[in-house]
Design a protein around this motif. Structure first.
Motif, PDB file in Angstrom:
ATOM      1  N   VAL A 105      -4.067  18.823   4.883  1.00  0.00           N
ATOM      2  CA  VAL A 105      -3.966  18.596   3.441  1.00  0.00           C
ATOM      3  C   VAL A 105      -3.577  19.932   2.833  1.00  0.00           C
ATOM      4  CG1 VAL A 105      -5.224  17.995   1.339  1.00  0.00           C
ATOM      5  CG2 VAL A 105      -5.670  16.736   3.454  1.00  0.00           C
ATOM      6  N   PHE A 106      -2.549  19.914   1.990  1.00  0.00           N
ATOM      7  CA  PHE A 106      -2.030  21.122   1.350  1.00  0.00           C
ATOM      8  C   PHE A 106      -2.544  21.213  -0.073  1.00  0.00           C
ATOM      9  CE2 PHE A 106       0.831  19.978   4.715  1.00  0.00           C
ATOM     10  CZ  PHE A 106       1.163  21.177   5.294  1.00  0.00           C
ATOM     11  N   SER A 107      -2.636  22.439  -0.572  1.00  0.00           N
ATOM     12  CA  SER A 107      -3.133  22.669  -1.915  1.00  0.00           C
ATOM     13  C   SER A 107      -2.349  23.812  -2.551  1.00  0.00           C
ATOM     14  CB  SER A 107      -4.621  23.015  -1.842  1.00  0.00           C
ATOM     15  OG  SER A 107      -5.140  23.234  -3.107  1.00  0.00           O
ATOM     16  N   THR A 108      -2.027  23.651  -3.827  1.00  0.00           N
ATOM     17  CA  THR A 108      -1.289  24.691  -4.545  1.00  0.00           C
ATOM     18  C   THR A 108      -1.485  24.507  -6.042  1.00  0.00           C
ATOM     19  OG1 THR A 108       0.841  25.832  -4.699  1.00  0.00           O
ATOM     20  CG2 THR A 108       0.895  23.429  -4.777  1.00  0.00           C
ATOM     21  N   ASP A 109      -0.927  25.403  -6.791  1.00  0.00           N
ATOM     22  CA  ASP A 109      -0.896  25.306  -8.239  1.00  0.00           C
ATOM     23  C   ASP A 109       0.445  25.877  -8.691  1.00  0.00           C
ATOM     24  OD1 ASP A 109      -1.818  24.643 -10.713  1.00  0.00           O
ATOM     25  OD2 ASP A 109      -3.281  26.241 -10.863  1.00  0.00           O
ATOM     26  N   CYS A 110       0.983  25.329  -9.758  1.00  0.00           N
ATOM     27  CA  CYS A 110       2.263  25.841 -10.247  1.00  0.00           C
ATOM     28  C   CYS A 110       2.072  26.467 -11.622  1.00  0.00           C
ATOM     29  CB  CYS A 110       3.312  24.727 -10.298  1.00  0.00           C
ATOM     30  SG  CYS A 110       2.942  23.389 -11.437  1.00  0.00           S
ATOM     31  N   ARG A 111       3.018  27.277 -12.004  1.00  0.00           N
ATOM     32  CA  ARG A 111       2.973  27.853 -13.347  1.00  0.00           C
ATOM     33  C   ARG A 111       3.202  26.745 -14.358  1.00  0.00           C
ATOM     34  NH1 ARG A 111       5.801  33.719 -13.671  1.00  0.00           N
ATOM     35  NH2 ARG A 111       4.560  34.679 -12.031  1.00  0.00           N
ATOM     36  N   LYS A 112       2.576  26.900 -15.504  1.00  0.00           N
ATOM     37  CA  LYS A 112       2.710  25.901 -16.560  1.00  0.00           C
ATOM     38  C   LYS A 112       3.698  26.410 -17.603  1.00  0.00           C
ATOM     39  CE  LYS A 112      -0.718  23.962 -14.416  1.00  0.00           C
ATOM     40  NZ  LYS A 112      -1.027  24.880 -13.350  1.00  0.00           N
ATOM     41  N   ASN A 113       4.389  25.484 -18.254  1.00  0.00           N
ATOM     42  CA  ASN A 113       5.318  25.855 -19.311  1.00  0.00           C
ATOM     43  C   ASN A 113       5.083  24.962 -20.521  1.00  0.00           C
ATOM     44  OD1 ASN A 113       6.810  23.396 -18.952  1.00  0.00           O
ATOM     45  ND2 ASN A 113       7.703  24.310 -17.134  1.00  0.00           N
ATOM     46  N   SER A 114       5.808  25.197 -21.585  1.00  0.00           N
ATOM     47  CA  SER A 114       5.583  24.454 -22.826  1.00  0.00           C
ATOM     48  C   SER A 114       6.074  23.006 -22.751  1.00  0.00           C
ATOM     49  CB  SER A 114       6.264  25.173 -23.995  1.00  0.00           C
ATOM     50  OG  SER A 114       7.661  25.261 -23.761  1.00  0.00           O
ATOM     51  N   SER A 115       6.931  22.679 -21.791  1.00  0.00           N
ATOM     52  CA  SER A 115       7.446  21.301 -21.700  1.00  0.00           C
ATOM     53  C   SER A 115       6.441  20.345 -21.068  1.00  0.00           C
ATOM     54  CB  SER A 115       8.751  21.274 -20.892  1.00  0.00           C
ATOM     55  OG  SER A 115       8.482  21.478 -19.518  1.00  0.00           O
ATOM     56  N   GLY A 116       5.438  20.874 -20.368  1.00  0.00           N
ATOM     57  CA  GLY A 116       4.444  20.025 -19.728  1.00  0.00           C
ATOM     58  C   GLY A 116       4.913  19.417 -18.422  1.00  0.00           C
ATOM     59  N   LYS A 117       5.992  19.927 -17.857  1.00  0.00           N
ATOM     60  CA  LYS A 117       6.520  19.423 -16.591  1.00  0.00           C
ATOM     61  C   LYS A 117       7.095  20.572 -15.782  1.00  0.00           C
ATOM     62  CE  LYS A 117      10.079  16.590 -14.526  1.00  0.00           C
ATOM     63  NZ  LYS A 117      11.445  16.145 -14.666  1.00  0.00           N
ATOM     64  N   SER A 118       6.844  20.522 -14.482  1.00  0.00           N
ATOM     65  CA  SER A 118       7.451  21.480 -13.556  1.00  0.00           C
ATOM     66  C   SER A 118       8.117  20.713 -12.434  1.00  0.00           C
ATOM     67  CB  SER A 118       6.396  22.422 -12.974  1.00  0.00           C
ATOM     68  OG  SER A 118       5.856  23.250 -13.964  1.00  0.00           O
ATOM     69  N   SER A 119       9.283  21.181 -12.021  1.00  0.00           N
ATOM     70  CA  SER A 119       9.982  20.588 -10.880  1.00  0.00           C
ATOM     71  C   SER A 119       9.932  21.571  -9.726  1.00  0.00           C
ATOM     72  CB  SER A 119      11.439  20.271 -11.230  1.00  0.00           C
ATOM     73  OG  SER A 119      11.486  19.211 -12.155  1.00  0.00           O
ATOM     74  N   LEU A 120       9.504  21.058  -8.581  1.00  0.00           N
ATOM     75  CA  LEU A 120       9.339  21.887  -7.395  1.00  0.00           C
ATOM     76  C   LEU A 120      10.191  21.339  -6.267  1.00  0.00           C
ATOM     77  CD1 LEU A 120       5.430  21.887  -7.493  1.00  0.00           C
ATOM     78  CD2 LEU A 120       6.961  23.525  -8.585  1.00  0.00           C
ATOM     79  N   ILE A 121      10.653  22.235  -5.410  1.00  0.00           N
ATOM     80  CA  ILE A 121      11.347  21.834  -4.189  1.00  0.00           C
ATOM     81  C   ILE A 121      10.324  21.879  -3.063  1.00  0.00           C
ATOM     82  CG2 ILE A 121      13.148  22.410  -2.512  1.00  0.00           C
ATOM     83  CD1 ILE A 121      14.295  21.422  -5.131  1.00  0.00           C
ATOM     84  N   LEU A 122      10.133  20.760  -2.403  1.00  0.00           N
ATOM     85  CA  LEU A 122       9.239  20.669  -1.260  1.00  0.00           C
ATOM     86  C   LEU A 122      10.083  20.819  -0.008  1.00  0.00           C
ATOM     87  CD1 LEU A 122       6.494  20.040   0.069  1.00  0.00           C
ATOM     88  CD2 LEU A 122       7.076  17.613  -0.141  1.00  0.00           C
ATOM     89  N   MET A 159      15.794  21.576   7.696  1.00  0.00           N
ATOM     90  CA  MET A 159      16.766  20.495   7.490  1.00  0.00           C
ATOM     91  C   MET A 159      16.326  19.460   6.461  1.00  0.00           C
ATOM     92  SD  MET A 159      19.085  21.228   9.802  1.00  0.00           S
ATOM     93  CE  MET A 159      19.940  19.759  10.292  1.00  0.00           C
ATOM     94  N   ASP A 160      15.118  19.552   5.930  1.00  0.00           N
ATOM     95  CA  ASP A 160      14.555  18.484   5.114  1.00  0.00           C
ATOM     96  C   ASP A 160      13.823  19.060   3.900  1.00  0.00           C
ATOM     97  OD1 ASP A 160      13.601  16.063   4.211  1.00  0.00           O
ATOM     98  OD2 ASP A 160      12.459  15.590   6.017  1.00  0.00           O
ATOM     99  N   SER A 161      14.333  18.768   2.712  1.00  0.00           N
ATOM    100  CA  SER A 161      13.642  19.183   1.492  1.00  0.00           C
ATOM    101  C   SER A 161      13.744  18.071   0.451  1.00  0.00           C
ATOM    102  CB  SER A 161      14.207  20.496   0.950  1.00  0.00           C
ATOM    103  OG  SER A 161      15.563  20.367   0.635  1.00  0.00           O
ATOM    104  N   ASP A 162      12.755  18.006  -0.407  1.00  0.00           N
ATOM    105  CA  ASP A 162      12.638  16.962  -1.422  1.00  0.00           C
ATOM    106  C   ASP A 162      12.263  17.583  -2.756  1.00  0.00           C
ATOM    107  OD1 ASP A 162      13.067  14.969   0.523  1.00  0.00           O
ATOM    108  OD2 ASP A 162      10.941  14.829   0.976  1.00  0.00           O
ATOM    109  N   THR A 163      12.182  16.731  -3.784  1.00  0.00           N
ATOM    110  CA  THR A 163      11.779  17.169  -5.111  1.00  0.00           C
ATOM    111  C   THR A 163      10.396  16.619  -5.431  1.00  0.00           C
ATOM    112  OG1 THR A 163      14.075  17.168  -5.858  1.00  0.00           O
ATOM    113  CG2 THR A 163      12.386  17.182  -7.558  1.00  0.00           C
ATOM    114  N   LEU A 164       9.548  17.464  -5.954  1.00  0.00           N
ATOM    115  CA  LEU A 164       8.227  17.062  -6.422  1.00  0.00           C
ATOM    116  C   LEU A 164       8.151  17.428  -7.901  1.00  0.00           C
ATOM    117  CD1 LEU A 164       5.372  15.992  -5.737  1.00  0.00           C
ATOM    118  CD2 LEU A 164       4.736  18.346  -5.193  1.00  0.00           C
ATOM    119  N   ASP A 165       8.046  16.413  -8.761  1.00  0.00           N
ATOM    120  CA  ASP A 165       7.917  16.638 -10.200  1.00  0.00           C
ATOM    121  C   ASP A 165       6.457  16.482 -10.592  1.00  0.00           C
ATOM    122  OD1 ASP A 165      10.656  17.099 -10.874  1.00  0.00           O
ATOM    123  OD2 ASP A 165      11.029  14.972 -10.591  1.00  0.00           O
ATOM    124  N   VAL A 166       5.989  17.421 -11.413  1.00  0.00           N
ATOM    125  CA  VAL A 166       4.580  17.487 -11.783  1.00  0.00           C
ATOM    126  C   VAL A 166       4.477  17.555 -13.305  1.00  0.00           C
ATOM    127  CG1 VAL A 166       2.505  18.894 -11.569  1.00  0.00           C
ATOM    128  CG2 VAL A 166       4.117  18.790  -9.666  1.00  0.00           C
TER     129      VAL A 166
END
Length: 158
Positions: free
Chosen positions: A89-106, A111-118
């Motif tokens: 099980v993985f755990s992390t935290d992302c920086r917060k911004n004024s838009s209330g949404k962060s987009s991360l590349i997993l 060879m394999d990457s995806d998008t994680l929207d928070v």
């Protein structure tokens, strides 16, 4: 003369001490400060089997990484083997911004990457600002939580 000097020193001491008491309030003790809950997730197949385990891993625990698109930085990712989850099980935290949404590349491997929207909302208290995660998507699809660990289940067809 010495008496006036002693009085001046005593007066300065009491003034400094009174400022110290004025500075003390309920918010000055940060030892028990609340902490925003981190994002926790597991990478599973469509049946729910963990794809990052110790025996037959589809992905290596060391290859899984998260990149914050807006801040252009790699996030600190911790992991823990959880027997109930059948793997890591993985755990992390992302920086917060004024838009209330962060987009991360997993990044799962080279060879394999995806998008994680928070999505998150800010919660202001008298003393602290906290953030509560409200919604998650993986490649545009809603994520469900594990009934055993409450971690988000990122489903990958292998």
């Amino acid at each position: 003369m010495k008496t006036n000097c002693n009085r001046a020193v005593a007066f300065q001491f009491f003034v400094a001490l009174s400022f110290a008491f004025v500075a003390c309030d309920n918010c000055s003790d940060t030892v028990d400060a609340p902490v925003s809950t981190p994002i926790t997730f597991s990478i599973v197949d469509p049946v729910g089997n963990n794809l990052v385990d110790t025996s037959r891993s589809y992905y290596s625990v060391d290859s899984v990484k998260l990149f914050d698109i807006e801040d252009k930085e790699w996030l600190y990712l911790t992991y823990l083997y959880v027997p109930a989850a059948g793997g890591y099980v993985f755990s992390t935290d992302c920086r917060k911004n004024s838009s209330g949404k962060s987009s991360l590349i997993l990044k799962l491997n080279s060879m394999d990457s995806d998008t994680l929207d928070v999505w998150y909302k800010q919660k202001d208290t008298k003393c602290f600002t906290l953030y509560e995660y409200t919604y998650f998507q993986h490649n545009g699809k809603d994520l469900r939580q594990s009934p055993l660990t409450s971690a988000l289940l990122i489903t990958k067809a292998n």
